[in-house]
Design a protein around this motif. Structure first.
Motif, short mmCIF file in Angstrom:
data_model
loop_
_atom_site.label_atom_id
_atom_site.label_comp_id
_atom_site.label_asym_id
_atom_site.label_seq_id
_atom_site.Cartn_x
_atom_site.Cartn_y
_atom_site.Cartn_z
N GLU A 1 0.85 -1.19 0.00
CA GLU A 1 0.00 0.00 0.00
C GLU A 1 0.89 1.24 0.00
OE1 GLU A 1 -3.56 2.06 2.67
OE2 GLU A 1 -2.58 0.20 3.35
N ARG A 2 0.48 2.23 -0.79
CA ARG A 2 1.28 3.45 -0.93
C ARG A 2 0.43 4.68 -0.65
NH1 ARG A 2 5.87 3.23 -4.74
NH2 ARG A 2 5.36 5.40 -5.14
N GLY A 3 1.11 5.73 -0.19
CA GLY A 3 0.44 7.01 -0.02
C GLY A 3 0.29 7.68 -1.38
N PRO A 4 -0.45 8.79 -1.44
CA PRO A 4 -0.66 9.48 -2.71
C PRO A 4 0.60 10.15 -3.23
CG PRO A 4 -1.59 10.76 -0.90
CD PRO A 4 -1.16 9.44 -0.33
N ASP A 5 0.69 10.26 -4.55
CA ASP A 5 1.80 10.99 -5.17
C ASP A 5 1.55 12.49 -5.04
OD1 ASP A 5 2.90 8.58 -5.97
OD2 ASP A 5 2.03 8.65 -7.98
N LEU B 1 9.87 21.75 -0.09
CA LEU B 1 8.62 20.99 -0.15
C LEU B 1 8.14 20.71 1.27
CD1 LEU B 1 6.56 19.30 -1.85
CD2 LEU B 1 8.11 17.36 -1.52
N THR B 2 6.95 21.20 1.59
CA THR B 2 6.36 20.91 2.90
C THR B 2 5.66 19.56 2.83
OG1 THR B 2 6.02 23.27 3.34
CG2 THR B 2 4.77 21.71 4.68
N LYS B 3 6.11 18.64 3.66
CA LYS B 3 5.52 17.31 3.61
C LYS B 3 5.51 16.68 5.00
CE LYS B 3 9.62 14.50 2.58
NZ LYS B 3 10.19 13.49 1.68
N GLN B 4 4.79 15.59 5.11
CA GLN B 4 4.67 14.83 6.34
C GLN B 4 5.87 13.90 6.47
OE1 GLN B 4 0.64 13.29 7.54
NE2 GLN B 4 1.56 11.36 6.90
N HIS C 1 8.24 17.31 -19.62
CA HIS C 1 8.79 16.03 -19.13
C HIS C 1 8.52 15.87 -17.64
CE1 HIS C 1 11.48 12.55 -19.29
NE2 HIS C 1 12.03 12.99 -18.18
N GLU C 2 8.22 14.65 -17.24
CA GLU C 2 7.92 14.36 -15.84
C GLU C 2 9.15 13.78 -15.15
OE1 GLU C 2 3.90 12.77 -14.26
OE2 GLU C 2 5.21 11.01 -14.31
N LEU C 3 9.62 14.48 -14.13
CA LEU C 3 10.74 14.00 -13.31
C LEU C 3 10.16 13.33 -12.07
CD1 LEU C 3 12.93 17.24 -13.49
CD2 LEU C 3 13.21 15.18 -14.87
N THR C 4 10.44 12.05 -11.90
CA THR C 4 9.85 11.29 -10.79
C THR C 4 10.90 11.00 -9.72
OG1 THR C 4 8.24 10.26 -12.27
CG2 THR C 4 8.62 9.18 -10.15
N TYR C 5 10.57 11.37 -8.49
CA TYR C 5 11.44 11.09 -7.34
C TYR C 5 10.69 10.11 -6.44
CZ TYR C 5 14.38 14.79 -9.06
OH TYR C 5 15.21 15.53 -9.86
N GLU C 6 11.13 8.85 -6.51
CA GLU C 6 10.43 7.77 -5.82
C GLU C 6 10.46 7.94 -4.30
OE1 GLU C 6 10.68 3.71 -8.20
OE2 GLU C 6 12.68 4.46 -7.73
N LEU C 7 9.30 7.66 -3.69
CA LEU C 7 9.17 7.59 -2.23
C LEU C 7 9.52 8.90 -1.53
CD1 LEU C 7 10.83 4.09 -1.72
CD2 LEU C 7 8.42 4.58 -2.06
N GLU C 8 9.35 10.03 -2.21
CA GLU C 8 9.70 11.32 -1.61
C GLU C 8 8.48 12.11 -1.14
OE1 GLU C 8 12.43 12.64 -0.73
OE2 GLU C 8 13.87 11.24 -1.60
N ALA C 9 7.27 11.53 -1.27
CA ALA C 9 6.06 12.23 -0.83
C ALA C 9 5.87 12.03 0.67
CB ALA C 9 4.86 11.73 -1.64
N ASP C 10 4.66 12.30 1.16
CA ASP C 10 4.38 12.18 2.60
C ASP C 10 4.72 10.79 3.12
OD1 ASP C 10 3.43 14.78 2.82
OD2 ASP C 10 1.39 14.21 2.28
N PRO D 1 5.67 5.78 1.23
CA PRO D 1 5.39 7.11 0.69
C PRO D 1 5.12 7.01 -0.81
CG PRO D 1 7.48 7.06 1.91
CD PRO D 1 7.06 5.65 1.69
N GLY D 2 4.32 7.94 -1.32
CA GLY D 2 4.15 8.04 -2.76
C GLY D 2 5.36 8.72 -3.39
N ASP D 3 5.26 9.01 -4.67
CA ASP D 3 6.35 9.67 -5.39
C ASP D 3 6.08 11.17 -5.50
OD1 ASP D 3 7.34 7.12 -5.79
OD2 ASP D 3 6.47 6.93 -7.80
N VAL D 4 7.13 11.94 -5.65
CA VAL D 4 7.00 13.36 -5.99
C VAL D 4 7.34 13.50 -7.47
CG1 VAL D 4 7.86 15.70 -5.61
CG2 VAL D 4 7.54 14.16 -3.67
#
Length: 348
Positions: free
Chosen positions: A127-131, A153-156, A225-234, A241-244
């Motif tokens: 299970e993952r949090g939202p991106d 970036l303000t995050k949890q 272009h979409e730059l994806t940073y895995e597991l960097e969200a809340d 964590p989701g991705d940023v």
């Protein structure tokens, strides 16, 4: 004898493993702000210490410095790898060990699913949090040369990994059999999973913090272009964590306009230059100069293609597109009778 050697090796490896667990990789690199450090900070400290402690550059180096050098290499191997660093930040050396084990064997499974123990073996994964999806606005110069942007970036964020341990331990319990009434006078036995709300309570386990993210703008990155940073969200104690994700948006440039791998520019020339030729020198976005020259007459709207002066191609920055130059001839607002007569004489 063979058994004794094996036993000694096992003891040595165990001791070494325990020592490694006590090493703070951020402290090894001399970084005081821990997991808030940017990629450029880590890179700078690694280069500094690697040069300072390299055995080839320090003849007669002490054993202690040799060990420090090895620690620096180990720290950089983890902290320069975004995925390993994230696991280390959340679970320390124990997490790195589990991540390594999850990626071995004939059937590699989702290492993070196995790491958190939440459905890692299922088809849907853990299970993952939202991106989090954001737009990052950059200059054309940044896209041409490549650049690093620091984005607050303000995050949890988890206060500690202890909440994850408690949550994992609770969720790992076997379901209990419970009598459930399904109708008047009808009761059945049903498996009920453990209630882990207290152990996985996100309210007390996390806090909102401003995290500085290093966003790497690669040379020639396409518009949108979409730059994806895995597991960097809340962060959560009970799920990954989701991705940023950053969508690249380029601001207008005063001289150039991008068209895929090509660049476009418009040059205004006078009527005299259009008739007799001209030479103009411009400074490109990496500060090299290039010259646009015409010896023949140039009509209004004429288009010239200059090879190799366009955008660097994404992932192949040594190759560049074309610079497409369009000429605009500026006519004088007024000419004298003498000038008109002279034009008639020359061009008539």
């Amino acid at each position: 004898m063979h058994k004794v050697i094996v036993l000694l090796l096992a003891v040595t490896l165990t001791v070494f493993s325990e020592e490694v667990k006590n090493v703070d990789y951020y402290a090894v690199l001399g970084i005081t702000n821990g997991n808030e450090a940017t990629d450029s900070q880590i890179k700078k400290q690694y280069k500094k210490l690697s040069k300072q402690l390299h055995p080839d550059l320090n003849p007669g180096q002490s054993e202690a410095d040799k060990e420090k050098y090895q620690d620096v290499q180990s720290a950089n191997a983890v902290l320069s790898n975004r995925k390993k660093r994230k696991v280390y930040d959340m679970m320390g050396h124990e997490g790195l060990k589990q991540l390594e084990q999850a990626g071995t064997g004939r059937r590699q499974r989702d290492p993070f699913g196995g790491l958190f123990g939440f459905g890692g073996g299922g088809d849907g994964g853990p299970e993952r949090g939202p991106d989090i999806t954001l737009t990052i606005r950059v200059t054309l110069d940044d896209v041409y040369n490549g650049a690093e942007h620091i984005v607050p970036l303000t995050k949890q964020k988890l206060k500690s990994f202890e909440s994850v341990r408690k949550c994992m331990k609770c969720k790992a319990q076997k379901p209990k059999m419970q009598r459930v009434q399904i109708g008047p006078g009808m009761v059945m036995q049903q498996e009920v999973p453990p209630d882990c709300r207290r152990q996985c309570n996100a309210g007390g386990a996390v806090a909102k913090k401003v995290h500085e993210m290093s966003v790497n703008i690669e040379a020639g990155v396409p518009e949108g272009h979409e730059l994806t940073y895995e597991l960097e969200a809340d962060e959560y104690p009970d799920k990954l964590p989701g991705d940023v994700k950053f969508m690249v948006e380029t601001s207008p440039h005063k001289l150039f306009k991008r068209s895929g791998d090509n660049l476009e520019m418009t040059i205004k020339i006078s009527l005299l230059q259009a008739l007799v030729g001209f030479s103009k020198t411009f400074t490109h976005m990496d500060d090299h100069t290039f010259t646009i020259e015409r010896k023949d007459p140039t009509h209004h709207g004429f288009v010239m293609r200059v090879e190799g002066e366009g955008m660097p191609k994404h992932n192949v920055p040594s190759e560049r597109g074309v610079l497409i130059v369009t000429f605009e001839v500026t006519f004088p607002k007024k000419i004298s009778e003498e000038q008109a007569a002279e034009f008639r004489r020359i061009l008539g």
